[in-house]
Each structure stands twice: as structure tokens, then as C-alpha cells.
Design an enzyme around this catalytic site. Structure first.
Site, PDB file in Angstrom:
ATOM      1  N   ASP A  54      16.831  22.487  15.568  1.00  0.00           N
ATOM      2  CA  ASP A  54      17.610  23.107  14.504  1.00  0.00           C
ATOM      3  C   ASP A  54      16.711  23.451  13.317  1.00  0.00           C
ATOM      4  OD1 ASP A  54      20.246  23.618  13.010  1.00  0.00           O
ATOM      5  OD2 ASP A  54      19.336  22.051  11.783  1.00  0.00           O
ATOM      6  N   GLU A 126      19.259  24.656  20.824  1.00  0.00           N
ATOM      7  CA  GLU A 126      18.415  24.059  19.793  1.00  0.00           C
ATOM      8  C   GLU A 126      17.521  22.965  20.384  1.00  0.00           C
ATOM      9  OE1 GLU A 126      21.102  24.627  15.749  1.00  0.00           O
ATOM     10  OE2 GLU A 126      21.339  22.795  16.951  1.00  0.00           O
TER      11      GLU A 126
END
Length: 243
Positions: A54, A126
Site C-alpha cells: 500500500d 497490494e
């Protein structure tokens, strides 16, 4: 006893992504959802890799849009970044890749359609980015994100209404018509495959409709249609109240 679930090998995904892993175990871990980990002896799920990915994704996207749009102000750049890395955007990219079939899900999650849930797809993407970062460094992760998100960033940069149609619609209706939009949302289908339909009502008139996999997505689609409808009305007729 039910037969164990089968998933394509992680190496197939590496080939699909055109990424070489010196440590293939990183990619394998990136594909482990917590439901699978719980059912398989407490294997480590992909959540730490997701956390890392992320941050890497946000930095790469920020770098890309900063250099691609040297005259844009911070507010506009922030909106482009936010739209690019939101859950729905990541899930769309994951679906194009066919990522869902690689995700290691527990039986219950798999049966409930977990392989096509926005949150699971986004989190896994992610995690994959995080795995690439650990194995290939920032250069390798940058290259992957750039390839996966290039078209999305281009599309977002060219959109109107500041990328958030609900906010833009609210600003427009308040300024031009002295009212705020109201959303009516209904859903159909089983819990794991619900389809949401939203209507935007402005001063008693339905000015936009939209559908989506979530209430938020349906409202955004409806807001986009309403915004464009009202902008066209203002441009052709002037800022008259909606009847």
C-alpha cells in the site's frame, strides 16, 4: 471430507506479471488470504505484505502524477492519486489480470464469492506489489506499478468533475439550484453477488441512475450521470432551478 481447493501455481501469476522472483515464497505468501491461513495450520497471511505494498503503491503513483502534471496544484494531484489507489480501482485492475483465481481462500470465503470481492482483490494486489518490492527493490516495484496503472492514471487525469462526482454534484446543486442531491439505493441478488442500483433526486426530479457492486460505486455512477445532465442544462438554459 471435502476435497481441498485447488489454485493455479503462483509461478503462473509471476509469468503473467512478467516479474521474476528470486524468492518465489514471497509471491506465494502474497496470495494467502487470512481465511486460508486459518484453515491451513496458521500459515502467515498476506496482511503485512499488503501493508507494505500500500505504501509503495502510493509513493509510485504520487511520483508518476507529480512528474506527469507539472502545472497541476496539490489538490488536483491528491484527487487523482486518491482515485487511482482506492479499493474499486485496484479491484478493477486485479480483475483484468484475473488475480482472483490465484488468491488462496478458505472454503467458506471461496464459496461466498471471495475471489471477486473488491476488498480481497485490492488487498491481494497490494500484497503482490509488496512482495515485488521485497524481492526486486523499489525499481522492480516501480516498473510493475507503472505498467499496471499507466492507463488508469491517464484516464483519471483527463476526467472532469474533479474525479469525485458526488462531491462535484453537491457543489453544483447547492450553488446553482440551492438544493442538495438525495440518493435512493436498492440492492438485488444474493449476499455475495449483490448488485446495487442508485437514483439521484434533485428537487423531486430523478436526474441520474447507476449500478455497481457496492452502494458507494452505484452512487458515484449515478452522480456522474446527474452531474453531466445538470451541467448540460446549465450551459444550455442558464442556472435555472430544477423542476
Amino acid at each position: 471430507m471435502s476435497a481441498p481447493l485447488e489454485f493455479p501455481p503462483a509461478s503462473d501469476l509471476a509469468t503473467l506479471l512478467d516479474v521474476h522472483f528470486d524468492d518465489p515464497r514471497l509471491l506465494e505468501q502474497a496470495l494467502i488470504h487470512r481465511s486460508w491461513a486459518f484453515e491451513n495450520g496458521g500459515a502467515e497471511p498476506n496482511e503485512r505484505l499488503e501493508f507494505l505494498g500500500d505504501a509503495v503503491l502510493a509513493l509510485v503513483v504520487t511520483d508518476e502524477i507529480y512528474h506527469a502534471h507539472p502545472t497541476e496544484q496539490e489538490g488536483r494531484l491528491a484527487k487523482v492519486r486518491s482515485a487511482a489507489v482506492k479499493t474499486e480501482s485496484l479491484a478493477e485492475i486485479a480483475r483484468v489480470l484475473g488475480l482472483g483465481r490465484f488468491v488462496r481462500l478458505g472454503r467458506g470465503e471461496a464459496i461466498s464469492g471471495g475471489a471477486d470481492k473488491d476488498s480481497i482483490l485490492a488487498d491481494t494486489l497490494e500484497a503482490v506489489i509488496g512482495a515485488v518490492y521485497l524481492d526486486s527493490g523499489f525499481v522492480g516495484a516501480y516498473d510493475l506499478v507503472e505498467r499496471l496503472f499507466a492507463q488508469r492514471l491517464l484516464d483519471l487525469a483527463e476526467r472532469d468533475a474533479a474525479l469525485d462526482y458526488k462531491t462535484s454534484l453537491q457543489e453544483l446543486t447547492a450553488a446553482r439550484f440551492d438544493v442538495l442531491p438525495r440518493y435512493e439505493v436498492q440492492d438485488t441478488g444474493p449476499d455475495h453477488q449483490k448488485i446495487f442500483t442508485a437514483r439521484v433526486v434533485v428537487d423531486g426530479e430523478v436526474v441520474g441512475t447507476g449500478t455497481g457492486r457496492s452502494k458507494k460505486q452505484a452512487e458515484q455512477v449515478a452522480a456522474r450521470e446527474a452531474y453531466r445532465t445538470l451541467v448540460a442544462r446549465v450551459e444550455s438554459d442558464g442556472p435555472e432551478p430544477v423542476r
